[in-house]
Motif scaffolding. Structure first.
Motif, PDB file in Angstrom:
ATOM      1  N   ALA A  19       0.807  -1.219   0.000  1.00 42.25           N
ATOM      2  CA  ALA A  19       0.000   0.000   0.000  1.00 42.25           C
ATOM      3  C   ALA A  19       0.840   1.267   0.000  1.00 42.25           C
ATOM      4  O   ALA A  19       0.312   2.370  -0.211  1.00 42.25           O
ATOM      5  N   GLU A  38      -8.839   3.607   2.398  1.00 41.53           N
ATOM      6  CA  GLU A  38      -9.295   2.839   1.248  1.00 41.53           C
ATOM      7  C   GLU A  38      -8.125   2.120   0.573  1.00 41.53           C
ATOM      8  O   GLU A  38      -8.254   0.962   0.153  1.00 41.53           O
ATOM      9  N   LYS A  39      -6.988   2.793   0.502  1.00 43.45           N
ATOM     10  CA  LYS A  39      -5.804   2.187  -0.117  1.00 43.45           C
ATOM     11  C   LYS A  39      -5.331   0.972   0.684  1.00 43.45           C
ATOM     12  O   LYS A  39      -4.983  -0.070   0.116  1.00 43.45           O
ATOM     13  N   LYS A  67      -7.200  -0.860   2.792  1.00 44.12           N
ATOM     14  CA  LYS A  67      -8.214  -1.918   2.696  1.00 44.12           C
ATOM     15  C   LYS A  67      -8.085  -2.674   1.377  1.00 44.12           C
ATOM     16  O   LYS A  67      -8.263  -3.895   1.319  1.00 44.12           O
ATOM     17  N   ARG A  68      -7.765  -1.945   0.304  1.00 47.60           N
ATOM     18  CA  ARG A  68      -7.590  -2.595  -0.985  1.00 47.60           C
ATOM     19  C   ARG A  68      -6.378  -3.529  -0.958  1.00 47.60           C
ATOM     20  O   ARG A  68      -6.419  -4.646  -1.482  1.00 47.60           O
ATOM     21  N   GLU A  89      -7.207  -6.702   0.971  1.00 50.75           N
ATOM     22  CA  GLU A  89      -8.018  -7.621   0.180  1.00 50.75           C
ATOM     23  C   GLU A  89      -7.192  -8.290  -0.908  1.00 50.75           C
ATOM     24  O   GLU A  89      -7.296  -9.512  -1.129  1.00 50.75           O
ATOM     25  N   GLU A  90      -6.364  -7.517  -1.574  1.00 48.76           N
ATOM     26  CA  GLU A  90      -5.566  -8.076  -2.670  1.00 48.76           C
ATOM     27  C   GLU A  90      -4.567  -9.121  -2.186  1.00 48.76           C
ATOM     28  O   GLU A  90      -4.296 -10.105  -2.872  1.00 48.76           O
TER      29      GLU A  90
END
Length: 335
Positions: free
Chosen positions: A12, A35-36, A38-39, A42-43
């Motif tokens: 991130a 948001e960055k 959390k992405r 998930e990734e």
């Protein structure tokens, strides 16, 4: 090996501290950065290290619920309520089945250690007060049901005497006088069966109807087959009953099957009412009248008591809490 928090931070482009703040939902992170992160979580399919979380905060986020039978509709529906209401405490529920065996219930008390769960909720059928006193593990504990109402721990139940009285009073109110009871357990000195029999007898006494022990049928367990067998025996009496109060809904469903096979009309010939309010009863033909305990309230009360203990109330006096119930009059006992 799964992704580490350092991997997420690198992916991130932020610090490890920032990732930790997002994971723990701390407020001081900008929306864009959150948001960055959390992405990236998930990734990379990040999974938190529960052992590390335990070392930091002393909490696992897991509570255990031990019930006699997961296959029983009542306990399945009750467990679903615990899973639902535990979310408001940020808990995951671990469900264990004891089959009502004392050894299994004792293992539930001492085998699920405090380093694995934050608290324990048990619905016992065979435990004794001595088993509670002999606990080696100090995991906060809440008991459900009537088996150990005087044990020195927090306890949640319903008023089984009043519920059974309400069921029997309903049958009396529609004009029935030879009211049978299915579900007595003479070999068990305490617990649900004794309380429901007490409520049944109290309703008869209030109306001036004589108690007839020939109309009380035992049930070794509370399954459909037991209700079927007991109802069949009642129908073989010289004077069969004109109504029957079954100590749980599965017994009542078994009784309804026996009545159907013998050509009796329900409720014209024999009215039937159960206890537990399981969903299956509403879809039976005829739909089953029942006493429905508030399972959601049982779960909320037990989880609140457990939360209080975990939060630091270990030395407080044991608490008794009662959930409500309602009488549901359906086709099996409608006038």
């Amino acid at each position: 090996m799964g992704a580490s928090i350092k991997d997420v931070a690198r992916h991130a482009g932020v610090s490890v501290k920032t990732v930790s703040n997002v994971i723990n939902d701390f407020p001081f992170v900008s929306a864009a950065t959150r948001e960055k992160v959390k992405r990236a979580l998930e990734e990379l399919d990040y999974r938190p290290n529960l052992s590390a979380r335990l070392l930091r905060g002393g909490r696992t986020g897991v509570v255990a619920l031990a019930v006699p039978e997961i296959s029983s509709p009542y306990f399945a529906e009750l467990a679903a309520q615990f899973v639902h209401h535990a979310k408001s405490h940020a808990w995951t529920v671990l469900i264990d089945e004891t089959q009502g065996a004392r050894d299994s219930e004792r293992i539930a008390l001492d085998g699920i250690k405090s380093h694995l769960v934050d608290g324990l909720i048990v619905s016992p059928l065979a435990l004794t007060a001595g088993d509670i006193d002999a606990r080696r593990d100090r995991t906060p504990l809440v008991l459900l049901g009537e088996r150990l109402t005087h044990a020195p721990v927090d306890h949640v139940s319903i008023d089984n005497v009043d519920g059974a009285r309400a069921a029997t009073a309903h049958l009396l109110a529609i004009g029935r006088r030879r009211i049978a009871a299915i579900g007595s357990q003479p070999h068990v000195s305490g617990g649900t069966a004794a309380l429901r029999l007490k409520g049944y007898r109290a309703a008869l006494r209030t109306t001036g109807v004589a108690f007839d022990k020939a109309l009380v049928m035992p049930a070794p367990s509370y399954h459909r087959a037991d209700g079927y067998a007991a109802m069949s025996a009642l129908l073989d009496l010289p004077a069969p009953p004109d109504a029957v109060f079954c100590f749980n809904d599965l017994l009542a469903i078994g009784a309804l099957r026996a009545l159907h096979e013998r050509g009796f009309s329900v409720p014209a010939d024999v009215a039937v009412i159960g206890f537990d309010g399981i969903e299956e009863g509403a879809f039976h033909t005829p739909a089953l009248s029942t006493i429905r305990p508030d399972k959601g309230e049982i779960a909320r009360l037990a989880l609140a008591l457990l939360d209080n203990r975990i939060a630091g109330g270990a030395e407080a006096s044991p608490q008794e809490a009662y959930a409500g119930f309602e009488l549901l009059v359906r086709e099996s006992s409608a006038c």
